[in-house]
Scaffold this motif. Structure first.
Motif, mmCIF file in Angstrom:
data_model
loop_
_atom_site.group_PDB
_atom_site.id
_atom_site.type_symbol
_atom_site.label_atom_id
_atom_site.label_comp_id
_atom_site.label_asym_id
_atom_site.label_seq_id
_atom_site.Cartn_x
_atom_site.Cartn_y
_atom_site.Cartn_z
ATOM 1 N N GLY A 412 0.762 -1.249 0.000
ATOM 2 C CA GLY A 412 0.000 0.000 0.000
ATOM 3 C C GLY A 412 0.784 1.285 0.000
ATOM 4 O O GLY A 412 0.276 2.318 0.465
ATOM 5 N N LEU A 413 2.011 1.281 -0.531
ATOM 6 C CA LEU A 413 2.801 2.518 -0.534
ATOM 7 C C LEU A 413 2.166 3.597 -1.406
ATOM 8 O O LEU A 413 2.383 4.789 -1.180
ATOM 9 N N TYR A 414 1.372 3.194 -2.407
ATOM 10 C CA TYR A 414 0.724 4.184 -3.271
ATOM 11 C C TYR A 414 -0.209 5.111 -2.481
ATOM 12 O O TYR A 414 -0.464 6.234 -2.892
ATOM 13 N N GLU A 415 -0.724 4.623 -1.366
ATOM 14 C CA GLU A 415 -1.733 5.382 -0.619
ATOM 15 C C GLU A 415 -1.164 6.381 0.364
ATOM 16 O O GLU A 415 -1.867 7.300 0.784
ATOM 17 N N VAL A 416 0.084 6.234 0.775
ATOM 18 C CA VAL A 416 0.567 6.965 1.939
ATOM 19 C C VAL A 416 1.497 8.114 1.562
ATOM 20 O O VAL A 416 2.055 8.169 0.463
ATOM 21 N N ALA A 417 1.654 9.005 2.510
ATOM 22 C CA ALA A 417 2.627 10.088 2.455
ATOM 23 C C ALA A 417 3.419 10.040 3.751
ATOM 24 O O ALA A 417 2.987 9.409 4.732
ATOM 25 N N PRO A 418 4.569 10.690 3.802
ATOM 26 C CA PRO A 418 5.361 10.655 5.042
ATOM 27 C C PRO A 418 4.574 11.067 6.285
ATOM 28 O O PRO A 418 4.757 10.481 7.358
ATOM 29 N N GLU A 419 3.687 12.057 6.166
ATOM 30 C CA GLU A 419 2.946 12.529 7.339
ATOM 31 C C GLU A 419 2.069 11.437 7.944
ATOM 32 O O GLU A 419 1.773 11.469 9.147
ATOM 33 N N ASP A 420 1.665 10.450 7.156
ATOM 34 C CA ASP A 420 0.823 9.383 7.673
ATOM 35 C C ASP A 420 1.563 8.512 8.682
ATOM 36 O O ASP A 420 0.921 7.773 9.441
#
Length: 450
Positions: A412-420
């Motif tokens: 699921g790396l497509y869904e996330v950003a560092p802030e998550d």
């Protein structure tokens, strides 16, 4: 008709130093700075040379990879410095502001009858496009692509974050203009999220799908909301916009002027009288930092909130996307037997020698001390307790560390950003830099797959 969403997993970090609902005009800054670190992945190409005179809203540079994407000056004045680093890479652009501001006024459009291309063209030429971010990769959106949906989160749960209901009060016209334009950029929905019990200026917007969110941090992060409402699969795009940026975008559509004004919440336990200040993007932090009385000398100035912001100097400049400046004590002291005694003045999601779980509403005066050194990345199961997405955080982090592309995609790396991953980084007993790991993983995924 709104849809209610309740997030149960998470952790609220209650800190001393929230801003009072009072706004003061900051001292005018002499120099305004655009830091290129704020525009991840952008290779800048200058339009102007050092010493050139510019107007507010006049283009300074463009994105080498997307030539139509312009970045404009927040103020009028003289371009006094183009700071360069290794291999002549541009690090920042500084403008010495005029006492009397002048604007580069662009033609306006009829928002209701405007086409998708009209909206794109106006925002690209006017310097407003960088406010639109894209997932995957958490970068400025590519105008040649089409998102399946656009998300706007006005429910903020980050520690000491600015109260958007207060900041956006009276800006309904600009917000509606920007949202109406955004609806033309996607065949899908424009999702707007507000607090379940809040009277938000965004609640009356037309042409959006409204959601009422409740729950602890990180329920206010747009990534959490995307995961619950419309998850991103491989090959799909979602765009996000911050509500305060919407005001600038909407005002530009209505007036043709790039008004870089920001409402900044100066917060933290080291601020004697935390409050809101009106200033502009790129202003010197010192112009409002000391006005509220900083109570200590050994402090950490954070450009943003305490979980996702970047370390700054008092003479540093306000970030392009930031509406919060946090000031807390620098935790460079050594705490004797800090690991082997009962702890009453710190927050923890465990019950091992800590008692914050007994007082969930207590406010704490925390420092930057990490309370331990970098150590082996061990499996604890604690991340899953505060991570509300349908993703395995530990496994995804390790896949990024070893650069396993297949696992990155499947996890699921497509869904996330560092802030998550800011909250999992906060509770990490291994003291691993989660946000940095995710950022490097996203960059590697984009480089290899695109």
């Amino acid at each position: 008709m709104s849809k209610d969403i309740q997030i149960k997993k998470g952790l609220n970090i209650n800190l001393v130093g929230a801003a009072e609902l009072e706004t003061v005009k900051a001292v005018l800054s002499n120099v305004y700075t655009l830091n290129l670190n704020d525009f991840h992945g952008v290779t800048p190409k200058m339009f102007l040379k050092q010493g050139a005179e510019v107007k507010a809203g006049e283009p300074l540079f463009y994105n080498k990879n997307i030539a139509d994407m312009l970045f404009v000056s927040p103020v009028s004045g003289e371009l006094v410095e183009i700071e360069r680093g290794a291999r002549r890479r541009i690090l920042s652009v500084k403008i010495l502001a005029d006492k009397e501001q002048s604007f580069d006024v662009s033609p306006t459009i009829d928002i209701e009858s405007a086409t998708k291309q009209d909206v794109k063209s106006v925002w690209l030429k006017g310097g407003c496009w960088p406010f639109i971010k894209q997932r995957p990769y958490d970068i400025i959106a590519d105008p040649d692509t089409t998102p399946k949906a656009i998300f706007i989160s006005a429910y903020i749960t980050s520690p000491l974050a600015a109260d958007l209901n207060y900041v956006l009060k009276g800006k309904e016209v600009e917000l509606q203009a920007a949202v109406t334009a955004l609806t033309k950029l996607t065949p899908g929905k424009v999702h707007v999220s507000i607090g379940k019990s809040e009277d938000s200026p965004l609640a009356s917007l037309k042409g959006v799908e409204l959601h009422k969110i409740s729950g602890p941090h990180p329920s206010g992060l747009v990534g959490t909301q995307i995961n619950k409402l419309d998850p991103i699969n491989k090959g799909e795009l979602v765009w996000t916009v911050s509500p305060q940026d919407l005001v600038i975008m909407g005002e530009f559509l209505l007036t043709g002027k790039f008004n870089a004004e920001r409402f900044i919440a100066l917060v933290g336990s080291c601020v004697k009288a935390p409050k809101y200040y009106t200033t502009k993007i790129g202003a010197e932090i010192a112009t409002f930092l000391y006005a509220s009385g900083v109570t200590e000398e050994n402090i950490r100035v954070i450009n943003g909130d305490v979980l996702t912001g970047s370390k700054s100097k008092p003479e540093g400049s306000l970030g392009f996307y930031n509406n919060t400046v946090s000031v807390i004590p620098e935790g460079d002291d050594y705490e004797f037997f800090g690991w082997n005694k009962p702890i009453f003045n710190k927050i923890s999601n465990t019950r091992a020698l800590t008692f914050s779980w007994m007082q969930p509403k207590k406010k704490y005066e925390l420092t930057t001390n990490t309370n331990g050194e970098h150590r082996a990345f061990v499996v604890t199961g604690h991340y899953e307790e505060v991570f509300p997405m349908d993703i395995y955080p530990m496994q995804l982090l390790k896949a990024c560390m070893v650069k396993d592309l297949d696992e990155m995609e499947h996890l699921g790396l497509y869904e996330v950003a560092p802030e998550d991953f800011s909250l999992t980084e906060f509770i990490c007993i291994s003291k691993q830099p989660h946000q940095q790991i995710i950022r490097e993983g996203l960059d590697y995924l984009q480089q290899e797959i695109g």
